[in-house]
Write an enzyme that holds these catalytic residues in place. Sequence first.
Site, PDB file in Angstrom:
ATOM      1  N   GLY B 105       0.839  -1.191   0.000  1.00 22.07           N
ATOM      2  CA  GLY B 105       0.000   0.000   0.000  1.00 22.07           C
ATOM      3  C   GLY B 105       0.869   1.233   0.000  1.00 22.07           C
ATOM      4  O   GLY B 105       0.757   2.111   0.849  1.00 22.07           O
ATOM      5  N   GLU B 128       0.765  -1.443  -4.718  1.00 26.96           N
ATOM      6  CA  GLU B 128      -0.374  -0.553  -4.532  1.00 26.96           C
ATOM      7  C   GLU B 128      -1.530  -1.080  -5.365  1.00 26.96           C
ATOM      8  O   GLU B 128      -1.342  -1.517  -6.493  1.00 26.96           O
ATOM      9  CB  GLU B 128       0.051   0.868  -4.957  1.00 26.96           C
ATOM     10  CG  GLU B 128      -1.034   1.892  -5.047  1.00 26.96           C
ATOM     11  CD  GLU B 128      -1.794   2.116  -3.732  1.00 26.96           C
ATOM     12  OE1 GLU B 128      -1.156   2.301  -2.687  1.00 26.96           O
ATOM     13  OE2 GLU B 128      -3.036   2.074  -3.779  1.00 26.96           O
ATOM     14  N   ASN B 163      -2.813  -6.768  -5.512  1.00 25.33           N
ATOM     15  CA  ASN B 163      -3.631  -6.988  -4.333  1.00 25.33           C
ATOM     16  C   ASN B 163      -2.870  -7.974  -3.454  1.00 25.33           C
ATOM     17  O   ASN B 163      -2.942  -9.182  -3.630  1.00 25.33           O
ATOM     18  CB  ASN B 163      -4.993  -7.554  -4.735  1.00 25.33           C
ATOM     19  CG  ASN B 163      -5.877  -7.861  -3.539  1.00 25.33           C
ATOM     20  OD1 ASN B 163      -5.420  -7.851  -2.399  1.00 25.33           O
ATOM     21  ND2 ASN B 163      -7.139  -8.140  -3.795  1.00 25.33           N
ATOM     22  N   THR B 164      -2.111  -7.434  -2.511  1.00 26.80           N
ATOM     23  CA  THR B 164      -1.236  -8.298  -1.710  1.00 26.80           C
ATOM     24  C   THR B 164      -2.023  -9.163  -0.744  1.00 26.80           C
ATOM     25  O   THR B 164      -1.546 -10.202  -0.318  1.00 26.80           O
ATOM     26  CB  THR B 164      -0.241  -7.473  -0.889  1.00 26.80           C
ATOM     27  OG1 THR B 164      -0.982  -6.627  -0.021  1.00 26.80           O
ATOM     28  CG2 THR B 164       0.656  -6.660  -1.785  1.00 26.80           C
ATOM     29  N   CYS B 183       1.997   1.204   5.885  1.00 24.80           N
ATOM     30  CA  CYS B 183       1.924   2.586   6.343  1.00 24.80           C
ATOM     31  C   CYS B 183       0.561   3.199   6.065  1.00 24.80           C
ATOM     32  O   CYS B 183       0.088   3.200   4.940  1.00 24.80           O
ATOM     33  CB  CYS B 183       2.996   3.415   5.653  1.00 24.80           C
ATOM     34  SG  CYS B 183       4.644   2.811   6.001  1.00 24.80           S
ATOM     35  N   ASP B 186      -5.760   1.655   5.011  1.00 23.06           N
ATOM     36  CA  ASP B 186      -7.187   1.981   5.084  1.00 23.06           C
ATOM     37  C   ASP B 186      -7.744   1.421   6.389  1.00 23.06           C
ATOM     38  O   ASP B 186      -7.638   0.230   6.656  1.00 23.06           O
ATOM     39  CB  ASP B 186      -7.894   1.331   3.881  1.00 23.06           C
ATOM     40  CG  ASP B 186      -9.329   1.797   3.734  1.00 23.06           C
ATOM     41  OD1 ASP B 186      -9.915   2.239   4.743  1.00 23.06           O
ATOM     42  OD2 ASP B 186      -9.856   1.722   2.614  1.00 23.06           O
ATOM     43  N   GLU B 271       1.042  10.464   3.956  1.00 19.63           N
ATOM     44  CA  GLU B 271       0.085  10.568   5.049  1.00 19.63           C
ATOM     45  C   GLU B 271       0.768  11.106   6.299  1.00 19.63           C
ATOM     46  O   GLU B 271       0.200  11.906   7.038  1.00 19.63           O
ATOM     47  CB  GLU B 271      -0.544   9.198   5.349  1.00 19.63           C
ATOM     48  CG  GLU B 271      -1.347   8.612   4.212  1.00 19.63           C
ATOM     49  CD  GLU B 271      -2.697   9.291   4.040  1.00 19.63           C
ATOM     50  OE1 GLU B 271      -3.057  10.130   4.881  1.00 19.63           O
ATOM     51  OE2 GLU B 271      -3.381   8.981   3.051  1.00 19.63           O
TER      52      GLU B 271
END
Lengths: 494, 296
Positions: B105, B128, B163-164, B183, B186, B271
């Site tokens: 991500g 990602e 999509n891990t 990190c 969601d 973020e």
Amino acid sequence: MIFPYQCLVARTDSDDSNKWTVFGASGSKLVAQSSTGATSVWPQQDEQQQQIVSAEHGEPPGKRIKLSPAPTERGPNFSSIILSSNGEYLIGVTGEDKCIRVFQVDKEGQFQQLSERCMSRKPSSITLTSDDFTILCADKFGDVYALPLIPSPNDEPAENPVVTEQPVDKDFTPSATVLTVHSGRNRRTLEEQLKQKAKGPLKTKEAMTFKHDLLLGHVSMLTDLAYAKKGNRSYIITADRDEHIRISRGVPQAHIIEGFCLGHEEFISRLCLTPLKLLVSGGGDACLYVWDWQNYRLVERLPLRDTALQHRKARSDLSPSLPDNDQGFKVAVSGIWNIPGLDALTNAVLVACEGLPALFEFEIGSNAKSATTISLNGNALDVAFIKGSDNSCSIVVSIDNIHKAGSTTLVRKDKIAARLQYFSKQTDGQWQEDEIVGKVFVGFAGQGSLMDDEATNGDTPIGNGADQASSEKKSARDILYSVENLRKRPGAEE
Amino acid sequence: MPHAPAKRQKREEYKNSLHTNEQNAALPKKKFYRQRAHANPFSDHSLTYPKSPADMDWATLYPAYASRKKEQAPNEGLQILNDNDEEEQRNAIAISKDVKIADIGCGFGGLLFAMAPKFPDTLILGMEIRTSVTEYVQEKIRALRVQNASTNGYQNVSCIRANTMKFLPNFFQKAQLAKIFLCFPDPHFKQRKHKARIVSYTLNSEYAYVLRPGGVVYTITDVRDLHEWMKEHFEKHPSFERVENEFEDGEGEDGTGMDECVKIMRTETEEGKKVERNKGMKFVACFRRVEDPAWP
């Protein structure tokens, strides 16, 4: 008209290897047929009796009726049945109520339901550990749970240390502060939570009030699982819709993944361990894969689709007729079974594909790529193996008597199609239809869940019209054919 | 959505202009790559992923580390290979060393770009799920590689869409990774979406599988609830133990002894910077992969 047997399984009598019992699930009913000719049915016809049985087990009477989906007062339908290795217990999964039911089956094949435990997610596959103590249940959500076969009164109910499914609600604090940086959507959720707090706690999904331990999980629908024991080590093998076969250690180290068998390019639907330490897997791919699973190594691929296509082409009696180009022909494996009773050096499996009126026998590890095909009168649903004391092997095959051979949508016109076929393996390796075995099954063949005859009238594909008959047709189809639905649809995106 | 076509058109024009010149060293602009923050990890996105780690085309992602240089194995040559040459094909996509750090991500890649120069000899991969965000990171890597051609900078970092939660073992072998970063994931506040969280007891088994013993999972979030959740689920997983305090926080005002990556993670992620501006809280928790216990 009687619903076909969607599941079959057989046991050999532990005292007398000439005696056996075959169990079948037809819709919501279980039927047992013993080699002596006796048959028994669960639930028993008498409605009152059924209620007494359930009341005995602390179940409010009539609950089963409430749960039945159709207005026809049918109970939930069985999606799979397995036997304990000693043959004493039969474990059935009913789909609509997500329930695992354990039955004790006596020598005469009489059923006594010992427990029913409803899971919060629909089980897709169950198996037993080799000591028969523990049921392993894989579900559509991707998780595997362990449940004791016979719940002990000492088991602490529900609360297991691994998962706390509901965080304590009484002291509610919002999931984030207003300082939290995130999308507007999350901010709205946060506002919702605050509003909800004002209204009081949310009604949560009914928790499972019996002992169950979360062992492992995939972020994908699980389609099958297997349990293996090699020396002191035990393994849990799980297969998912996203082409993974995962090898985990057995309890109590089920959180450790030992490896993956990777290579499938379509969903996997069935796993089958062979006595020679190999694993056969099949699903939406053109081939069956044979694995040296302890080393995560692919041993060989067996050409299932080509074999099936060849057979399909040779059968002019099937409808709908095959499209001109073969490209669109796909197989979806609905069953892989070890064929018992051969010598110790050769292994063979029998394979069924959804909507195909045939079974295919492949030899494993012999590099012989050709298969023996058993042609059937209707689509194969399940197979039970009867092993004679003289190493002979017979099979009972359940046949779809609702749909036309070769189709999962077109309804048959003939109303008296047989629901079972019987074969015995000849000394030359060929399978021959066996009338003698068939004679034993006269009682069995006449039992099962009754279907509304209206539902099976007409030649229209299922799904036309919104009447009850049509919905029963659709539900029959859903019970019998769910594997091809696992295939991913291209373009189903974002 | 009357604005959508115009927006899409603008984005396309912009991206095409970037691609006219492979040697273009201009960094991509974020505004053309924004995408909603959520993706459903359960749906069948039309993802591409390798059948197994050996089938992964690493050479395209890290061309400077390709086992065999492009000239020797031209693409036309590859296509005529058949099944028997699987070995050959695998050689053509292999690289001389394995990826050791995964940023799951990775978003717009702040952490990747900060780590790349700090670990010049380690291959780092950002993963990602959002298509355009991945494109942005890939464009930025391409531009930075051009800008730093003389020093071979940023050849050790790459980014893929993946999509891990479903496919981590398709990319990495057992015990391949030394570090995994999660990190500002969601938070999936809704209870019925908790399985969609990137950390759960069952998914932690997959992180344990791809991490070598001694490897570390780094987590950071500004959501206390999620922080508590991640702690709970890693702490009850027998394959992980929480790292020492010093590793996460360092000692004293200047944070002496704080792990280098924790420092970067606290300050360099997008973020992280946003939280800094808003004067919000940041919660860090790191977990070390322990050795598997003996197996009877």
